[in-house]
Design a protein around this motif. Structure first.
Motif, PDB file in Angstrom:
ATOM      1  N   LYS A  35       0.818  -1.214   0.000  1.00  0.00           N
ATOM      2  CA  LYS A  35       0.000   0.000   0.000  1.00  0.00           C
ATOM      3  C   LYS A  35       0.853   1.267   0.000  1.00  0.00           C
ATOM      4  N   GLU A  36       2.053   1.180   0.538  1.00  0.00           N
ATOM      5  CA  GLU A  36       2.918   2.354   0.696  1.00  0.00           C
ATOM      6  C   GLU A  36       4.261   2.138   0.016  1.00  0.00           C
ATOM      7  N   ASP A  37       5.055   3.220  -0.048  1.00  0.00           N
ATOM      8  CA  ASP A  37       6.387   3.178  -0.651  1.00  0.00           C
ATOM      9  C   ASP A  37       7.392   2.516   0.286  1.00  0.00           C
ATOM     10  N   LEU A  38       8.523   2.108  -0.280  1.00  0.00           N
ATOM     11  CA  LEU A  38       9.659   1.622   0.494  1.00  0.00           C
ATOM     12  C   LEU A  38      10.636   2.777   0.683  1.00  0.00           C
ATOM     13  N   GLU A  39      11.313   2.799   1.815  1.00  0.00           N
ATOM     14  CA  GLU A  39      12.342   3.805   2.058  1.00  0.00           C
ATOM     15  C   GLU A  39      13.695   3.115   2.118  1.00  0.00           C
ATOM     16  N   PHE A  40      14.678   3.685   1.426  1.00  0.00           N
ATOM     17  CA  PHE A  40      16.048   3.197   1.439  1.00  0.00           C
ATOM     18  C   PHE A  40      16.932   4.290   2.027  1.00  0.00           C
ATOM     19  N   ARG A  41      17.771   3.938   3.009  1.00  0.00           N
ATOM     20  CA  ARG A  41      18.695   4.887   3.636  1.00  0.00           C
ATOM     21  C   ARG A  41      20.119   4.363   3.548  1.00  0.00           C
ATOM     22  N   VAL A  42      21.046   5.298   3.354  1.00  0.00           N
ATOM     23  CA  VAL A  42      22.471   4.990   3.416  1.00  0.00           C
ATOM     24  C   VAL A  42      23.023   5.714   4.632  1.00  0.00           C
ATOM     25  N   VAL A  43      23.621   4.951   5.556  1.00  0.00           N
ATOM     26  CA  VAL A  43      24.155   5.508   6.796  1.00  0.00           C
ATOM     27  C   VAL A  43      25.635   5.146   6.893  1.00  0.00           C
ATOM     28  N   TYR A  44      26.464   6.163   7.107  1.00  0.00           N
ATOM     29  CA  TYR A  44      27.906   5.975   7.293  1.00  0.00           C
ATOM     30  C   TYR A  44      28.192   6.039   8.786  1.00  0.00           C
ATOM     31  N   VAL A  45      28.838   5.015   9.320  1.00  0.00           N
ATOM     32  CA  VAL A  45      29.180   4.972  10.743  1.00  0.00           C
ATOM     33  C   VAL A  45      30.515   5.695  10.914  1.00  0.00           C
ATOM     34  N   GLY A  46      30.463   6.869  11.529  1.00  0.00           N
ATOM     35  CA  GLY A  46      31.656   7.703  11.675  1.00  0.00           C
ATOM     36  C   GLY A  46      32.583   7.271  12.784  1.00  0.00           C
ATOM     37  N   SER A  47      32.034   6.575  13.788  1.00  0.00           N
ATOM     38  CA  SER A  47      32.846   6.115  14.907  1.00  0.00           C
ATOM     39  C   SER A  47      32.148   4.941  15.574  1.00  0.00           C
ATOM     40  N   ALA A  48      32.926   3.926  15.903  1.00  0.00           N
ATOM     41  CA  ALA A  48      32.377   2.772  16.617  1.00  0.00           C
ATOM     42  C   ALA A  48      32.062   3.134  18.069  1.00  0.00           C
ATOM     43  N   GLU A  49      32.588   4.252  18.540  1.00  0.00           N
ATOM     44  CA  GLU A  49      32.425   4.652  19.933  1.00  0.00           C
ATOM     45  C   GLU A  49      31.076   5.300  20.231  1.00  0.00           C
ATOM     46  N   SER A  50      30.445   5.922  19.204  1.00  0.00           N
ATOM     47  CA  SER A  50      29.206   6.645  19.475  1.00  0.00           C
ATOM     48  C   SER A  50      28.378   6.801  18.205  1.00  0.00           C
ATOM     49  N   SER A  59      18.413   9.377   1.956  1.00  0.00           N
ATOM     50  CA  SER A  59      17.178   8.683   2.286  1.00  0.00           C
ATOM     51  C   SER A  59      16.219   8.946   1.129  1.00  0.00           C
ATOM     52  N   VAL A  60      15.754   7.878   0.488  1.00  0.00           N
ATOM     53  CA  VAL A  60      14.844   8.033  -0.655  1.00  0.00           C
ATOM     54  C   VAL A  60      13.639   7.114  -0.495  1.00  0.00           C
ATOM     55  N   MET A  61      12.504   7.622  -0.958  1.00  0.00           N
ATOM     56  CA  MET A  61      11.280   6.818  -1.002  1.00  0.00           C
ATOM     57  C   MET A  61      11.156   6.263  -2.417  1.00  0.00           C
ATOM     58  N   VAL A  62      10.842   4.981  -2.530  1.00  0.00           N
ATOM     59  CA  VAL A  62      10.696   4.322  -3.825  1.00  0.00           C
ATOM     60  C   VAL A  62       9.281   3.767  -3.904  1.00  0.00           C
ATOM     61  N   GLY A  63       8.546   4.220  -4.895  1.00  0.00           N
ATOM     62  CA  GLY A  63       7.189   3.720  -5.052  1.00  0.00           C
ATOM     63  C   GLY A  63       6.391   4.601  -5.992  1.00  0.00           C
ATOM     64  N   PRO A  64       5.184   4.204  -6.343  1.00  0.00           N
ATOM     65  CA  PRO A  64       4.609   2.916  -5.936  1.00  0.00           C
ATOM     66  C   PRO A  64       5.413   1.756  -6.519  1.00  0.00           C
ATOM     67  N   VAL A  65       5.461   0.684  -5.751  1.00  0.00           N
ATOM     68  CA  VAL A  65       6.295  -0.455  -6.105  1.00  0.00           C
ATOM     69  C   VAL A  65       5.422  -1.576  -6.659  1.00  0.00           C
ATOM     70  N   PRO A  66       5.669  -1.994  -7.911  1.00  0.00           N
ATOM     71  CA  PRO A  66       4.874  -3.088  -8.473  1.00  0.00           C
ATOM     72  C   PRO A  66       5.340  -4.448  -7.943  1.00  0.00           C
ATOM     73  N   VAL A  67       4.473  -5.421  -8.013  1.00  0.00           N
ATOM     74  CA  VAL A  67       4.857  -6.790  -7.687  1.00  0.00           C
ATOM     75  C   VAL A  67       5.855  -7.241  -8.744  1.00  0.00           C
ATOM     76  N   GLY A  68       6.911  -7.915  -8.295  1.00  0.00           N
ATOM     77  CA  GLY A  68       7.952  -8.383  -9.208  1.00  0.00           C
ATOM     78  C   GLY A  68       9.282  -7.734  -8.863  1.00  0.00           C
ATOM     79  N   ALA A  69      10.236  -7.883  -9.782  1.00  0.00           N
ATOM     80  CA  ALA A  69      11.580  -7.351  -9.571  1.00  0.00           C
ATOM     81  C   ALA A  69      11.674  -5.915 -10.067  1.00  0.00           C
TER      82      ALA A  69
END
Length: 183
Positions: A35-50, A59-69
């Motif tokens: 019923k809704e779009d998919l969201e894809f995010r890319v996150v870079y981890v700047g430090s393992a400490e925090s 961050s992007v919304m992808v849709g409407p998304v059809p059934v299939g590939a």
């Protein structure tokens, strides 16, 4: 059962300069109407400490998304070096590709990233201050770590809340809802 799955991810510019964008070709499949779009995010981890140093690069919304590939290209700016502690700029870190449906993370693909100087002399004798212009970013694209989360898709079921950073609080994730499929 997941109604959407990532089938393949290709990282196109690898290795590259530290500040170059991340470019992903993402192939995913949907097995039932959403019923809704998919969201894809890319996150870079700047430090393992925090987590305070994590950077959401895109961050992007992808849709409407059809059934299939389906396939699309996601380009995310490179990390901002001024938001990374100097002691963490060189060495190994992680970049995450996260996928959400209705603000619920259902899959996370993590890649180890190695940032190092291209010049052998600088690798052996690093400068006192990080020289970002001389850093190369290499992503270990061949060995992603894929974590799947069980979520309700188009139902009214309750799920653990997603915090602002896109992380599910550990205490709220039932062990039977986290699945490692690769790694």
């Amino acid at each position: 059962m997941s109604l959407a799955n990532i089938v393949n991810v290709e990282i196109l510019n690898n290795p590259c300069a530290f500040t170059d964008p991340f470019i992903f070709d993402i192939t995913f499949e949907v097995i039932a109407p959403l019923k809704e779009d998919l969201e894809f995010r890319v996150v870079y981890v700047g430090s393992a400490e925090s987590e305070a140093y994590d950077q959401t690069l895109e961050s992007v919304m992808v849709g409407p998304v059809p059934v299939g590939a389906s396939k699309f290209r996601l380009e995310a700016n490179g990390p901002n070096p001024s938001n990374i502690p100097p002691e963490d700029a060189v060495g190994v870190t992680v970049v995450l590709l996260q996928c959400f449906y209705l603000n619920r993370e259902f899959v996370r693909v993590g890649y180890y990233v190695n940032n190092d100087y291209t010049n052998e002399e600088m690798r052996e004798n690093p400068p006192d201050q990080v020289d970002v212009a001389q850093l190369q970013r290499s992503t270990l694209a061949e060995k992603p770590r894929v974590t799947r989360f069980s979520i309700p898709w188009d139902t009214e079921e309750t799920v653990p809340p997603i915090q602002a950073e896109g992380k599910v609080p550990e205490s709220n994730v039932p062990q039977d809802q986290v699945y490692m499929t690769e790694g």
